[in-house]
Motif scaffolding. Structure first.
Motif, PDB file in Angstrom:
ATOM      1  N   HIS A 144       0.833  -1.203   0.000  1.00  0.00           N
ATOM      2  CA  HIS A 144       0.000   0.000   0.000  1.00  0.00           C
ATOM      3  C   HIS A 144       0.869   1.256   0.000  1.00  0.00           C
ATOM      4  N   ASP A 227      -4.795   1.123  -2.020  1.00  0.00           N
ATOM      5  CA  ASP A 227      -5.257  -0.232  -1.683  1.00  0.00           C
ATOM      6  C   ASP A 227      -5.281  -1.113  -2.932  1.00  0.00           C
ATOM      7  N   MET A 240      -4.476  -7.571   1.585  1.00  0.00           N
ATOM      8  CA  MET A 240      -4.809  -6.196   1.965  1.00  0.00           C
ATOM      9  C   MET A 240      -6.116  -6.155   2.732  1.00  0.00           C
ATOM     10  N   ARG A 283     -13.132   0.646   2.498  1.00  0.00           N
ATOM     11  CA  ARG A 283     -11.931   0.206   1.792  1.00  0.00           C
ATOM     12  C   ARG A 283     -11.966  -1.297   1.540  1.00  0.00           C
TER      13      ARG A 283
END
Length: 291
Positions: A144, A227, A240, A283
């Motif tokens: 990231h 992301d 992630m 996210r």
């Protein structure tokens, strides 16, 4: 979060200091000697606005190291540090950027990347992150941060900050001119008085905080891209997703003392407008949509 917080804090400080210096040098008096010269004021605002943001960008690595006490890994002292260097190097190669400096700092789980140039940036992780996450999750966080560098996010934020700075400087002086004119309506003195100086300084701080809302909004959108970049570098979004889910279980990180007055944090309600990061749930949902 430190990446943008440091940038905004340094930028506002530089902007205020530059304005005070230029005021002492008589620049404001020159601009308002025969009334408000709007074209000249706009050019002045552009120069001051972008100079402040560029200085903040160039100082970003130094300020980040100083504020967090980050120690750059020159020679690995243990297996974890060796793994960090190797992993960041691998991710940087995949992203097509130069090897960043890698640093570790004491603190709650977090990480940041900063620097003016893609090929000489800084990636720093906290001891809390290393202790509280699996290697796969830490690698996702590193991906990231490397994606932030590869996307040129700090340069993008500099341009955005330069534009909003220009409006802050311009509008502050317009308001200052009219306030000063109203206070000295029956005075024959020419040039700005104390009312102008005080109003400009107050407006710059207030408008600067307001401008941070705009910068924070752009920052939140950049987080989604970072992301997605991490998912591409790792070949799958799952690490992630796992890392973000793990972060949701940690306590919010306290800000360094020099940033505490800004009050920018990932909180619900009104304070969410000042957040540099979207809610973790959003996210994660965005990453799951990539599958």
């Amino acid at each position: 979060m430190k990446r943008i917080l440091l940038f905004i804090a340094t930028n506002i400080a530089v902007l205020v200091v530059m304005s005070v210096i230029l005021s002492l040098l008589g620049v404001d008096r020159f601009l308002t000697r025969s009334g408000l010269n709007l074209p000249m004021l706009l050019v002045f605002s552009l120069v001051v606005g972008f100079t402040g943001s560029i200085i903040s960008l160039l100082m970003s690595k130094t300020m980040a190291k100083w504020s967090t006490g980050a120690r750059v890994i020159q020679t690995p002292m243990n297996g974890t540090e060796a793994w960090l260097l190797q992993t960041v190097g691998k991710l940087a190669q995949r992203a097509g950027i130069g090897m960043p400096e890698v640093a570790v700092y004491d603190g709650e789980p977090n990480a940041f990347a900063t620097g003016a140039f893609r090929d000489s940036a800084l990636v720093a992780v906290s001891t809390g992150l290393l202790q509280g996450m699996t290697q796969d999750e830490v690698e996702a966080v590193l991906g990231h941060e490397v994606a932030h560098i590869a996307n040129g996010d700090m340069v993008t934020m500099t341009l955005i900050q330069g534009v909003v700075n220009t409006f802050v400087v311009f509008l502050s002086r317009v308001v200052g001119f009219f306030v000063d004119s109203a206070l000295r309506r029956n005075s024959d003195d020419s040039g700005p008085g104390i009312g102008y100086t005080v109003t400009v300084l107050v407006c710059q701080i207030v408008f600067g905080i307001g401008a941070s809302l705009i910068v924070a909004w752009f920052s939140r959108h950049r987080e989604f891209r970072a992301d997605a970049g991490a998912a591409r570098l790792l070949g799958t979004p799952q690490p992630m997703i796992n890392a973000l889910a793990r972060l949701g279980g940690f306590s919010p990180e306290g800000l360094p003392q020099n940033l505490a007055a800004l009050g920018i944090s990932d909180k619900p309600g009104v304070m969410e407008l000042f957040s540099t990061h979207p809610p973790l749930e959003q996210r994660i949902a965005a990453l799951r949509g990539q599958r």
